[in-house]
Design an enzyme around this catalytic site. Structure first.
Site, PDB file in Angstrom:
ATOM      1  N   ARG A  36      -8.081   2.596 -15.089  1.00 13.55           N
ATOM      2  CA  ARG A  36      -7.784   1.180 -15.203  1.00 13.55           C
ATOM      3  C   ARG A  36      -9.147   0.661 -15.703  1.00 13.55           C
ATOM      4  NH1 ARG A  36      -3.475   0.000 -10.524  1.00 13.55           N
ATOM      5  NH2 ARG A  36      -1.569   0.065 -12.055  1.00 13.55           N
ATOM      6  N   LYS A 201      10.138   5.750  -4.766  1.00 14.94           N
ATOM      7  CA  LYS A 201      10.792   4.494  -4.213  1.00 14.94           C
ATOM      8  C   LYS A 201      11.932   4.136  -5.049  1.00 14.94           C
ATOM      9  CE  LYS A 201       6.923   2.097  -3.186  1.00 14.94           C
ATOM     10  NZ  LYS A 201       6.105   1.295  -3.484  1.00 14.94           N
ATOM     11  N   GLY A 354       1.182   3.519 -12.926  1.00 11.31           N
ATOM     12  CA  GLY A 354      -0.110   3.872 -12.217  1.00 11.31           C
ATOM     13  C   GLY A 354      -0.125   5.237 -11.851  1.00 11.31           C
TER      14      GLY A 354
HETATM   15  C1  3PG Z   1      -0.163  -1.358  -9.089  1.00 12.00           C
HETATM   16  O1  3PG Z   1      -0.974  -0.754  -8.817  1.00 12.00           O
HETATM   17  O2  3PG Z   1       0.966  -1.377  -8.915  1.00 12.00           O
HETATM   18  C2  3PG Z   1      -0.821  -3.043  -9.623  1.00 12.00           C
HETATM   19  O3  3PG Z   1      -2.247  -2.824  -9.636  1.00 12.00           O
HETATM   20  C3  3PG Z   1      -0.150  -3.988  -8.816  1.00 12.00           C
HETATM   21  O4  3PG Z   1      -0.370  -3.954  -7.536  1.00 12.00           O
HETATM   22  P1  3PG Z   1       0.634  -4.383  -6.560  1.00 12.00           P
HETATM   23  O5  3PG Z   1       1.905  -3.439  -6.532  1.00 12.00           O
HETATM   24  O6  3PG Z   1       0.058  -4.306  -5.405  1.00 12.00           O
HETATM   25  O7  3PG Z   1       0.883  -5.811  -7.031  1.00 12.00           O
END
Ligand code: 3PG
Ligand code: MG
Length: 400
Positions: A36, A201, A354
């Site tokens: 990222r 999830k 992610g």
């Molecule tokens: C993630 O890692 O999904 C993004 O950075 C967004 O973070 P969040 O799900 O805590 O809003």
């Protein structure tokens, strides 16, 4: 059309706030995947070259509106500096005296990172006026705003949404590239269009499954969410992850898949262990026969082979979510094998998320083997699902 950086005009000497998603996985203060941070470079380099004074704002983790050491962005600053090839300043708060001093001290072409946005309750507040008040404090630090934190554009948060209403705003390079790449998957995908879903999830994936049941040719389901499907089919899942509250919805999906001619492919074998730990003894069992004292940790070898066959002839593949607990070596094979098949697939291949994006890199696959690796998990899913993302629509040319 999204507003671009060009529309902001001459940027030399201007203070530009850049919302990035520098929410990288950390082991203590060590960054385990810098994907990222690297993804933020095209926008940052461009602004540096234009002579802007750049203040980067981001969240890390989910602190609850107050500072917490373990969620500090400090560890990210050094790596960003290395990648940019210049020193990057750091402010120990987001809108307070440190941020104000650091931003005021920037010279043309210099970059600073401000401390975690989510240390401030206004960032994620449900109350619109609280978010707006915090966004006003942020806006006071800049002359223009570039929104480039793709991973967070599905959140209606102060730095993602309200801030864009207060300053001349534009989408950054990453946001533009992500939207373009993901729309290729949703708008008119070449067929066969295969979707691979995993991760723990299931609740996060229901919307996308619902929408893909009308679009995809095949949906392959692995990872923690698969056990709820297996339970819905009438199998015992032992101690595996299970979301009882979703059994009815999942049953309906299985029926709809059949009716619509969408092939829903579930695991046929599962790697199980008596407990959730890296050195727990691993055994492979048929997915329909998970013993009551064992929990599913990964898809088994037969499933990996089956998924491989279902992916091999795809013209478009979208993958989100690991197939097992890839953080533990003995349970990484399923995720690794999907990453491998995808890397060799001739079609348009997108890794969303992610976790799956980090998994691909942590498991040693070269990013260039995929058509697109998204930096967004929830954001890419919601885009594929066809939802309106607040952080994107606010950047449309005809929005305020
Ligand atoms: C993630 O890692 O999904 C993004 O950075 C967004 O973070 P969040 O799900 O805590 O809003
Ligand atoms: Mg998330």
């Amino acid at each position: 059309m999204l507003k671009t950086i060009d529309s902001l005009g001459e940027l030399r000497g201007k203070r530009v706030l850049v919302r990035a998603d520098l929410n990288v996985p950390l082991d203590g203060t060590t960054i385990t995947d810098d994907g990222r941070i690297r993804a933020a470079l095209p926008t940052l380099t461009r602004l540096v070259e234009a002579g802007a004074r750049v203040a980067v704002i981001s969240h890390l983790g989910r602190p609850k509106g107050a500072p917490e050491d373990k969620y500090s962005l400090k560890p990210v600053v050094g790596r960003l500096g290395e990648l940019l090839g210049q020193d990057v300043a750091f402010a120990t708060d987001t809108v307070g005296s440190s941020a104000q001093e650091v931003v005021a001290g920037l010279e043309d072409g210099q970059v600073a990172v401000l401390e975690n946005l989510r240390f401030n309750p206004g960032e994620t507040s449900k109350d619109e006026s609280e978010r707006l008040a915090f966004a006003e404090q942020l806006a006071a630090l800049g002359d223009a705003f570039v929104s480039d934190g793709f991973g967070v554009v599905h959140r209606k948060q102060a730095s993602v949404y309200e801030l864009a209403t207060l300053l001349p705003s534009a989408a950054g390079e990453l946001v533009l590239r992500e939207v373009e790449s993901l729309r290729k998957v949703t708008d008119s995908p070449e067929r066969p269009f295969v979707v691979v879903l995993g991760g723990a999830k299931i609740a996060d994936k229901l919307g996308v499954i619902d929408s893909l049941l009308g679009k995809a040719d095949r949906i392959l389901i692995g990872g923690g969410m698969a056990y709820t499907f297996q339970k819905a089919q009438g199998y015992e899942v032992g101690k595996s992850l299970l979301d009882e509250s979703k059994l009815d919805v999942v049953r309906e999906y299985l029926e709809r898949g059949e009716k619509n001619g969408v092939e829903l492919v579930l695991p046929v074998d599962t790697v199980v262990a008596p407990e959730f730990s890296a050195d727990a003894p691993a055994t492979v069992v048929p997915s329909s026969e998970i013993p009551s004292d064992q929990e599913g940790m990964d898809i088994g070898p037969e499933t990996a082979k089956l998924f491989g066959e279902k992916i091999a002839d795809a013209a478009t593949v979208f993958w989100n979510g690991p197939m097992g607990v890839f953080e533990f070596e003995s349970f990484a094979k399923g995720t690794s094998s999907v990453a491998d098949v995808l890397s060799k697939a001739p079609g348009y291949t997108v890794v969303g998320g992610g976790d799956s994006a980090a998994a691909v890199r942590i498991l040693g696959f070269d990013e260039s083997l995929y058509s697109h690796i998204s930096t967004g998990g929830g954001a890419s899913l919601e885009l594929i699902e066809g939802k309106d993302l607040p952080g994107i629509s606010i950047l449309e040319e005809d929005s305020k």
